[in-house]
Motif scaffolding. Sequence first.
Motif, PDB file in Angstrom:
ATOM      1  N   GLN A 201     -33.301   3.847  22.721  1.00 39.22           N
ATOM      2  CA  GLN A 201     -31.925   4.105  23.111  1.00 39.22           C
ATOM      3  C   GLN A 201     -31.088   2.893  22.743  1.00 39.22           C
ATOM      4  N   VAL A 202     -30.001   3.145  22.020  1.00 37.00           N
ATOM      5  CA  VAL A 202     -29.119   2.075  21.560  1.00 37.00           C
ATOM      6  C   VAL A 202     -27.685   2.526  21.786  1.00 37.00           C
ATOM      7  N   SER A 203     -26.830   1.608  22.210  1.00 33.89           N
ATOM      8  CA  SER A 203     -25.437   1.968  22.439  1.00 33.89           C
ATOM      9  C   SER A 203     -24.644   2.092  21.142  1.00 33.89           C
ATOM     10  N   ALA A 204     -25.123   1.496  20.051  1.00 35.16           N
ATOM     11  CA  ALA A 204     -24.429   1.604  18.774  1.00 35.16           C
ATOM     12  C   ALA A 204     -24.438   3.052  18.309  1.00 35.16           C
ATOM     13  N   ARG A 205     -23.328   3.508  17.761  1.00 30.63           N
ATOM     14  CA  ARG A 205     -23.211   4.914  17.364  1.00 30.63           C
ATOM     15  C   ARG A 205     -23.729   5.181  15.959  1.00 30.63           C
ATOM     16  N   ASN A 206     -23.941   4.152  15.190  1.00 27.27           N
ATOM     17  CA  ASN A 206     -24.364   4.331  13.801  1.00 27.27           C
ATOM     18  C   ASN A 206     -25.798   3.865  13.621  1.00 27.27           C
ATOM     19  N   ALA A 207     -26.732   4.782  13.767  1.00 23.61           N
ATOM     20  CA  ALA A 207     -28.146   4.477  13.568  1.00 23.61           C
ATOM     21  C   ALA A 207     -28.681   5.430  12.506  1.00 23.61           C
ATOM     22  N   LEU A 208     -29.104   4.860  11.386  1.00 25.57           N
ATOM     23  CA  LEU A 208     -29.588   5.653  10.266  1.00 25.57           C
ATOM     24  C   LEU A 208     -31.100   5.503  10.157  1.00 25.57           C
ATOM     25  N   LYS A 209     -31.815   6.604  10.285  1.00 24.41           N
ATOM     26  CA  LYS A 209     -33.266   6.568  10.170  1.00 24.41           C
ATOM     27  C   LYS A 209     -33.640   6.537   8.694  1.00 24.41           C
ATOM     28  N   GLY A 210     -34.613   5.705   8.360  1.00 25.16           N
ATOM     29  CA  GLY A 210     -35.035   5.615   6.974  1.00 25.16           C
ATOM     30  C   GLY A 210     -36.400   4.991   6.834  1.00 25.16           C
ATOM     31  N   THR A 211     -36.753   4.713   5.597  1.00 26.63           N
ATOM     32  CA  THR A 211     -38.049   4.139   5.258  1.00 26.63           C
ATOM     33  C   THR A 211     -37.837   2.827   4.520  1.00 26.63           C
ATOM     34  N   VAL A 212     -38.593   1.808   4.896  1.00 24.35           N
ATOM     35  CA  VAL A 212     -38.490   0.517   4.214  1.00 24.35           C
ATOM     36  C   VAL A 212     -38.943   0.695   2.773  1.00 24.35           C
TER      37      VAL A 212
ATOM     38  N   VAL B  39     -29.410   0.048  12.276  1.00 28.38           N
ATOM     39  CA  VAL B  39     -28.406   0.188  13.326  1.00 28.38           C
ATOM     40  C   VAL B  39     -27.206  -0.655  12.927  1.00 28.38           C
ATOM     41  N   ILE B  40     -26.067   0.007  12.759  1.00 27.81           N
ATOM     42  CA  ILE B  40     -24.868  -0.666  12.273  1.00 27.81           C
ATOM     43  C   ILE B  40     -23.886  -0.794  13.417  1.00 27.81           C
ATOM     44  N   LYS B  41     -23.578  -2.032  13.768  1.00 25.59           N
ATOM     45  CA  LYS B  41     -22.641  -2.282  14.859  1.00 25.59           C
ATOM     46  C   LYS B  41     -21.367  -2.870  14.267  1.00 25.59           C
ATOM     47  N   SER B  42     -20.381  -2.011  14.154  1.00 30.04           N
ATOM     48  CA  SER B  42     -19.120  -2.448  13.585  1.00 30.04           C
ATOM     49  C   SER B  42     -18.038  -1.470  13.983  1.00 30.04           C
ATOM     50  N   SER B  43     -16.880  -1.982  14.251  1.00 28.87           N
ATOM     51  CA  SER B  43     -15.776  -1.087  14.579  1.00 28.87           C
ATOM     52  C   SER B  43     -14.868  -0.875  13.372  1.00 28.87           C
ATOM     53  N   ASP B  44     -15.103  -1.588  12.276  1.00 30.69           N
ATOM     54  CA  ASP B  44     -14.262  -1.487  11.090  1.00 30.69           C
ATOM     55  C   ASP B  44     -15.089  -1.354   9.830  1.00 30.69           C
ATOM     56  N   VAL B  45     -14.614  -0.544   8.917  1.00 30.44           N
ATOM     57  CA  VAL B  45     -15.144  -0.498   7.557  1.00 30.44           C
ATOM     58  C   VAL B  45     -13.982  -0.814   6.647  1.00 30.44           C
ATOM     59  N   ILE B  46     -14.134  -1.826   5.820  1.00 27.76           N
ATOM     60  CA  ILE B  46     -13.071  -2.270   4.932  1.00 27.76           C
ATOM     61  C   ILE B  46     -13.387  -1.839   3.521  1.00 27.76           C
ATOM     62  N   ILE B  47     -12.409  -1.228   2.858  1.00 28.86           N
ATOM     63  CA  ILE B  47     -12.582  -0.780   1.482  1.00 28.86           C
ATOM     64  C   ILE B  47     -11.599  -1.556   0.616  1.00 28.86           C
ATOM     65  N   ALA B  48     -12.084  -2.018  -0.544  1.00 26.20           N
ATOM     66  CA  ALA B  48     -11.219  -2.784  -1.439  1.00 26.20           C
ATOM     67  C   ALA B  48     -11.398  -2.306  -2.877  1.00 26.20           C
TER      68      ALA B  48
END
Length: 69
Positions: free
Chosen positions: A2-13, A58-67
């Motif tokens: 259980q993690v409070s971060a909303r962005n958790a992507l399951k994958g394989t190393v 698990v990505i903990k960020s409130s902003d995504v910046i695009i340039a």
Amino acid sequence: MQVSARNALKGTVKNVVVGSVNTEVTIEVAPGVEVTAIITKSSAENLKLAEGKEVYAVIKSSDVIIAVD
């Protein structure tokens, strides 16, 4: 898990590159889609990261910046 971060992507190393202080970990979250993270060497050792192991990015960020140029 259980993690409070909303962005958790399951994958394989897919790749682990161990450095003297940090470790670069590449995770395949979908066919052809990869996420790379730099974590401490000791964290990688504690998690026993190796190619083929199932993990979560698990990505903990409130902003995504695009340039653009």
